[in-house]
Design an enzyme around this catalytic site. Structure first.
Site, short mmCIF file in Angstrom:
data_model
loop_
_atom_site.label_atom_id
_atom_site.label_comp_id
_atom_site.label_asym_id
_atom_site.label_seq_id
_atom_site.Cartn_x
_atom_site.Cartn_y
_atom_site.Cartn_z
CE LYS A 276 -43.68 -68.47 -22.69
NZ LYS A 276 -43.96 -68.01 -24.07
CG ASP A 281 -41.98 -62.56 -23.54
OD1 ASP A 281 -40.80 -62.15 -23.42
OD2 ASP A 281 -42.39 -63.19 -24.52
CE LYS A 288 -43.32 -60.82 -26.29
NZ LYS A 288 -43.55 -61.63 -27.50
CG ASP A 299 -45.54 -65.42 -22.46
OD1 ASP A 299 -46.19 -66.20 -23.18
OD2 ASP A 299 -44.35 -65.14 -22.67
CG ASP A 358 -40.20 -62.20 -28.13
OD1 ASP A 358 -40.62 -62.41 -26.97
OD2 ASP A 358 -40.94 -61.82 -29.06
CD GLU A 360 -40.24 -65.82 -23.65
OE1 GLU A 360 -41.39 -66.18 -23.38
OE2 GLU A 360 -39.94 -65.20 -24.71
NE ARG A 362 -38.85 -71.39 -29.36
CZ ARG A 362 -39.19 -71.21 -30.63
NH1 ARG A 362 -38.41 -71.70 -31.59
NH2 ARG A 362 -40.29 -70.57 -30.95
#
Length: 511
Positions: A276, A281, A288, A299, A358, A360, A362
């Site tokens: 990933k 993010d 968030k 991230d 959020d 995102e 996956r």
């Protein structure tokens, strides 16, 4: 920051003309009630005429694991400074505890910042246990001295530079197996350091195209095959998850594929590594909280680890075919961002109902996993800073591990061997049932927005995109990939490089 030079020596440590020498100290008292110097410190203990451990005890040394005590030698030995690092209780057998060695070497080298040259006289047995112990000390020493270069415009007052030269005392410096371990440690540590550098880079300096370009350049130089898909190619190719997440940012997403093929190996095992790469993010429309959001520069730690692993593999040349897939995007809120309620057609055609922008990670990983399976692989190992649920359940040191029995067992064993522990978690049917969608093939999160078993939801979702017959594992590194506390052992503040060493041990085991 430049990695220190590394060499092996077998001359008497007490006669080493360096700035400092490091020995190990056990907390278990001997018959006289004094502390025990660890194996490797015999000549130094003799030079102090039996007063070494009592002197260290007067300075407060207890031998507790990771404790560092400095002693001016005043000419007793050639080095002006002695550092005793605690290794805990003396082991029952001849083999030392490898993680304790790693952490001890890292703590000692970091404490010696400002020293130009250091000899490590730590326990390295002269038998079958020598290679693992040697590897542990070398990796710990090289990683404990890591420091991110940073962006300060003026030098820090009193800042001491990391150790420039490391020498490890071994029974036989000409031993080919020891030399091979040294060469491997240099490659591995360089790749872990590269991962840490990428993770520690501020997000404005490492947007999706920047990360893709840097990876592509480093991979090309290493001799890997490189394929980079830009935004238009992703849209045309049907990578709906990566496109959806990346479309809210002015910095468009990328998918990077790196390929290593071993020379002279017929029908090698095929391994796919997926990472990933969310360079920042915000949570997107499901934004968030502001507190701690700056840490979301990390991230992309999974993609960084995959890229650095492939670069190391190109130098280590295992007999396994390895491909790396980096799903890179920036998750931002804007008028073009994807929304809760959207239905996204993923790579391969499966349709996903979005409930939380959020979640995102996956989404981008599902596309990369589907592509890796389409390309063909026997094993698929994916890593990501996927869920806060991993941190709640397992803390900051232990990764969450889900997948097929065979693949998760391999990861668990590899992680244990290198000091990057992972704990196997279930993929319950009731979690999958809670992700049923009335209008699509699956919901991206629990349909009732229930965060119970949040880490498991991530694994259950990703399983949907793994092709039948592929052994697979998902490694959730939300906690272990980024260290927010004070430096300890061979972990410094910021990116840790987890799970690069696990991946490389996996490749070793499979080859």
């Amino acid at each position: 920051m430049t990695q220190p030079s590394l060499s092996l020596v077998d001359t008497d440590p007490a006669e080493s003309a360096v700035d400092a020498i490091v020995i190990g100290l056990h907390s278990q008292p001997d018959e006289d009630g004094t502390l025990l110097p660890a194996a490797g410190a015999e000549s130094i203990a003799a030079a102090f005429d039996g007063k070494l451990t009592s002197t260290l005890a007067l300075l407060g040394a207890t031998g507790a694991a990771g404790e560092v005590t400095k002693l001016a030698t005043l000419g007793t030995i050639a080095a002006p400074l002695l550092v005793a690092v605690g290794l805990g209780a003396e082991p029952d057998g001849p083999a030392p505890d490898l993680e304790t060695l790693r952490r001890g070497a890292g703590a000692a080298v970091r404490a010696l910042a400002g020293s130009a040259s250091v000899v490590l006289a730590l326990p390295v047995p002269d038998d079958s246990d020598a290679p693992p112990a040697l590897r542990a000390v070398l990796e710990g020493a090289l990683l404990g001295g890591y420091r991110f270069a940073g962006y300060k415009t003026k030098p820090q007052k009193g800042r001491r530079e990391p150790v420039a030269e490391l020498r490890l005392h071994v029974p036989d410096a000409a031993d080919e197996a020891a030399a091979a371990e040294l060469r491997r440690a240099e490659v591995v540590a360089k790749s872990v350091r590269l991962t840490r550098d990428w993770v520690n880079t501020p997000p404005n300096a490492l947007r999706p195209a920047d990360l893709a370009d840097q990876v592509a350049a480093a991979a090309t130089e290493a001799g890997l095959g490189v394929e980079v898909l830009d935004f238009e190619q992703l849209k045309d190719g049907g990578y709906g998850g990566i496109v959806a997440v990346g479309q809210g940012s002015e910095a468009p997403p990328r998918l990077v594929k790196l390929t290593y093929t071993p020379d002279g190996v017929e029908n090698p095992k095929r391994v796919a590594l997926v990472g990933k790469g969310i360079t920042f993010d915000t949570g997107g429309v499901s934004i968030k909280p502001a507190a701690g959001m700056w840490e979301m520069k990390s991230d992309m730690a999974g993609a960084a680890a995959v890229a650095a692993t492939l670069i190391a593999i190109a130098q280590l040349k295992p007999g396994v075919a390895v491909s790396g897939y980096l799903a890179i995007a920036e998750n931002m809120p804007s008028g073009s961002a994807y929304r809760p309620g959207d239905v996204i057609t993923m790579y391969g055609g499966k349709r996903v109902e979005v409930f939380n922008t959020d979640a995102e990670g996956r989404m981008v990983l599902a596309d990369a996993i589907a592509r890796a399976c389409e390309d063909g692989t026997d094993y698929l190992f994916e890593t990501s800073t996927l869920t806060g649920g991993q941190v709640i359940a397992l803390g900051k040191r232990i990764s969450g591990l889900m997948g097929s029995d065979s693949a998760t067992a391999l990861v668990e064993a590899a992680g244990k061997a290198v000091g990057e522990p992972a704990w196997r978690m279930p993929l319950p049917d009731d979690v999958r049932k809670g992700m049923e969608s009335e209008i699509a093939d699956i919901c991206q999160t629990n349909a009732n927005m229930d965060r119970a078993g949040h880490m498991l939801q991530g694994g259950v979702f990703l399983r949907e995109f793994v092709a039948e017959g592929v052994e697979w594992a998902h490694i959730d590194i939300a906690g272990p990939s980024y260290h927010t506390g004070e430096a300890n052992g061979y972990w410094t503040k910021g990116g840790t490089g987890v799970p690069v060493r696990t991946f490389l041990k996996l490749i070793d085991d499979l080859s």
